[in-house]
Design an enzyme around this catalytic site. Sequence first.
Site, short mmCIF file in Angstrom:
data_model
loop_
_atom_site.label_atom_id
_atom_site.label_comp_id
_atom_site.label_asym_id
_atom_site.label_seq_id
_atom_site.Cartn_x
_atom_site.Cartn_y
_atom_site.Cartn_z
N SER A 1 50.06 47.12 44.59
CA SER A 1 49.08 46.51 43.69
C SER A 1 48.75 45.06 44.03
O SER A 1 47.93 44.44 43.35
CB SER A 1 49.60 46.52 42.25
OG SER A 1 49.84 47.83 41.83
N THR B 1 50.67 44.30 39.58
CA THR B 1 50.01 43.00 39.60
C THR B 1 50.96 41.93 39.08
O THR B 1 51.62 42.13 38.07
CB THR B 1 48.77 43.04 38.68
OG1 THR B 1 47.79 43.84 39.31
CG2 THR B 1 48.21 41.65 38.41
N THR C 1 46.52 40.04 42.72
CA THR C 1 46.42 41.51 42.67
C THR C 1 45.50 42.03 43.75
O THR C 1 44.65 41.28 44.26
CB THR C 1 45.86 41.94 41.29
OG1 THR C 1 45.97 43.36 41.15
CG2 THR C 1 44.40 41.55 41.13
N ARG D 1 34.29 45.32 43.01
CA ARG D 1 34.83 45.22 41.65
C ARG D 1 35.86 44.08 41.55
O ARG D 1 36.72 43.91 42.40
CB ARG D 1 35.47 46.55 41.27
CG ARG D 1 36.08 46.59 39.85
CD ARG D 1 37.54 46.26 39.85
NE ARG D 1 38.15 46.43 38.53
CZ ARG D 1 39.37 46.05 38.22
NH1 ARG D 1 40.13 45.45 39.12
NH2 ARG D 1 39.86 46.22 37.02
N VAL D 2 35.75 43.31 40.49
CA VAL D 2 36.73 42.26 40.20
C VAL D 2 37.26 42.50 38.80
O VAL D 2 36.49 42.77 37.88
CB VAL D 2 36.07 40.86 40.29
CG1 VAL D 2 37.03 39.78 39.79
CG2 VAL D 2 35.64 40.56 41.72
N GLY D 3 38.56 42.40 38.64
CA GLY D 3 39.16 42.61 37.32
C GLY D 3 39.42 41.29 36.61
O GLY D 3 38.73 40.30 36.82
N ASP D 4 40.44 41.31 35.79
CA ASP D 4 40.78 40.12 35.01
C ASP D 4 41.58 39.08 35.79
O ASP D 4 41.52 37.88 35.49
CB ASP D 4 41.64 40.53 33.80
CG ASP D 4 42.93 41.20 34.27
OD1 ASP D 4 42.85 42.13 35.08
OD2 ASP D 4 44.03 40.76 33.86
N GLY E 1 47.26 45.18 33.78
CA GLY E 1 46.69 46.33 33.08
C GLY E 1 45.24 46.53 33.44
O GLY E 1 44.77 46.00 34.46
N VAL E 2 44.53 47.26 32.61
CA VAL E 2 43.13 47.58 32.90
C VAL E 2 42.30 46.31 32.70
O VAL E 2 42.03 45.89 31.57
CB VAL E 2 42.62 48.72 32.00
CG1 VAL E 2 41.16 49.05 32.34
CG2 VAL E 2 43.49 49.95 32.16
N GLY E 3 41.90 45.71 33.81
CA GLY E 3 41.28 44.39 33.78
C GLY E 3 40.04 44.32 32.94
O GLY E 3 39.79 43.30 32.27
C1 SD4 Z 1 42.99 44.53 37.54
N1 SD4 Z 1 44.67 43.76 36.03
O1 SD4 Z 1 42.48 44.31 38.64
C2 SD4 Z 1 44.46 44.25 37.37
C3 SD4 Z 1 45.23 45.48 37.70
C4 SD4 Z 1 46.66 45.43 37.35
O2 SD4 Z 1 48.76 46.10 37.74
O3 SD4 Z 1 47.13 44.69 36.53
N2 SD4 Z 1 47.45 46.24 37.96
O4 SD4 Z 1 42.37 45.03 36.61
#
Ligand code: SD4
Length: 341
Positions: free
Chosen positions: A89, A201, A219, A229-232, A253-255
């Site tokens: 990750s 992450t 991450t 794609r970019v998360g949190d 988690g789910v960004g």
């Molecule tokens: C994301 N928060 O890119 C990250 C993914 C993550 O453990 O936390 N994975 O959304």
Amino acid sequence: MLIRRKFLQQGILGSLGVLLARKGAAAVPATEPAAARNAEAGKPIVISTWAPNAKANAAAWKVLAANGSALDACEQGVWVPEADPNDTSVGYGGYPDRDGRVTVDACVMDENGNCGAVMCLEHILHPVSVARKVMEKTPHVQLVGAGALQFALSQGFEKVNLLTPESEKAWKNWLKTSKYDPMITVEERTQKSKKMLNHDTIGMVALDGKGNLSGACSTSGMAFKMAGRVGDSPIIGAGLFVDNEVGAASCTGVGEEIVKICGAHVIVEMMRNGLSPEEACKKACERIIKRNGLEKSKNLQAGFVAVNKAGEVGGYSVAAGFNYAVHDANGARIIDAKHVL
Ligand code: SD4
């Protein structure tokens, strides 16, 4: 002013609680000056998302124990999973996007509210250090994609291949169904198979011996995400936030869900209003659940960690399965987070 006083009081009481909870720690009377109490109440201390990041904490602790800064500690701590091919990750060995490219996101924030981030960066082993360079050497906060890579190379970072044979194999296997599944079942499977899949992450926050707070987050994002794609994680306020008067928070988690509630920022603001780190993390989880409704939330995971100025730490997650790692003068420990659902 009243709120601030309440926070300070709670910080003091919290510090005392932490202190009393420690094996062999002598009780400190509540009349002790705050500085003296805080010196024994968890400073320095580092907290990271996920148990495997205990190794990262150990590296961070070396810096903190030598009276180094929280920023250096977090950067050097995060180097550990970034370079670990078994952490799928983060960084090297991270699972690629759906086109087979490993793109990484990272950010740092220091005690002065300075921050830097890189997003959708390819070919660089330590994105956290590029994020720090963005903070220190540019007039900007965020660099993305080709521009971030160009900047990294200009700063002397080497171009490397982040895709390991194992991650390539996992991607080719995924291509058979091409089903994007950022759901909670990933973690359940992970626990059963004892393999790290989609969830390690690193979000790390620390309080150093001088009483300064900093944090870092890194991450490779959700496995098999869309290109670009970019998360949190690299978003200041979502994946990480630090306010040196109050505390610091980070997450995993789910960004997309964490961005929608400005997760880390909301936690710091809750701490400012007097909540403990654990209570503040719980509130962030509840916001996610409220926004999504109960049914949809059953398929979501987000886990938060936080530290306050007094050296109290805490974490919380939406669903079961999240844990976090803490390291201070009493050594290292892994804590299974409480969860809302
Ligand atoms: C994301 N928060 O890119 C990250 C993914 C993550 O453990 O936390 N994975 O959304």
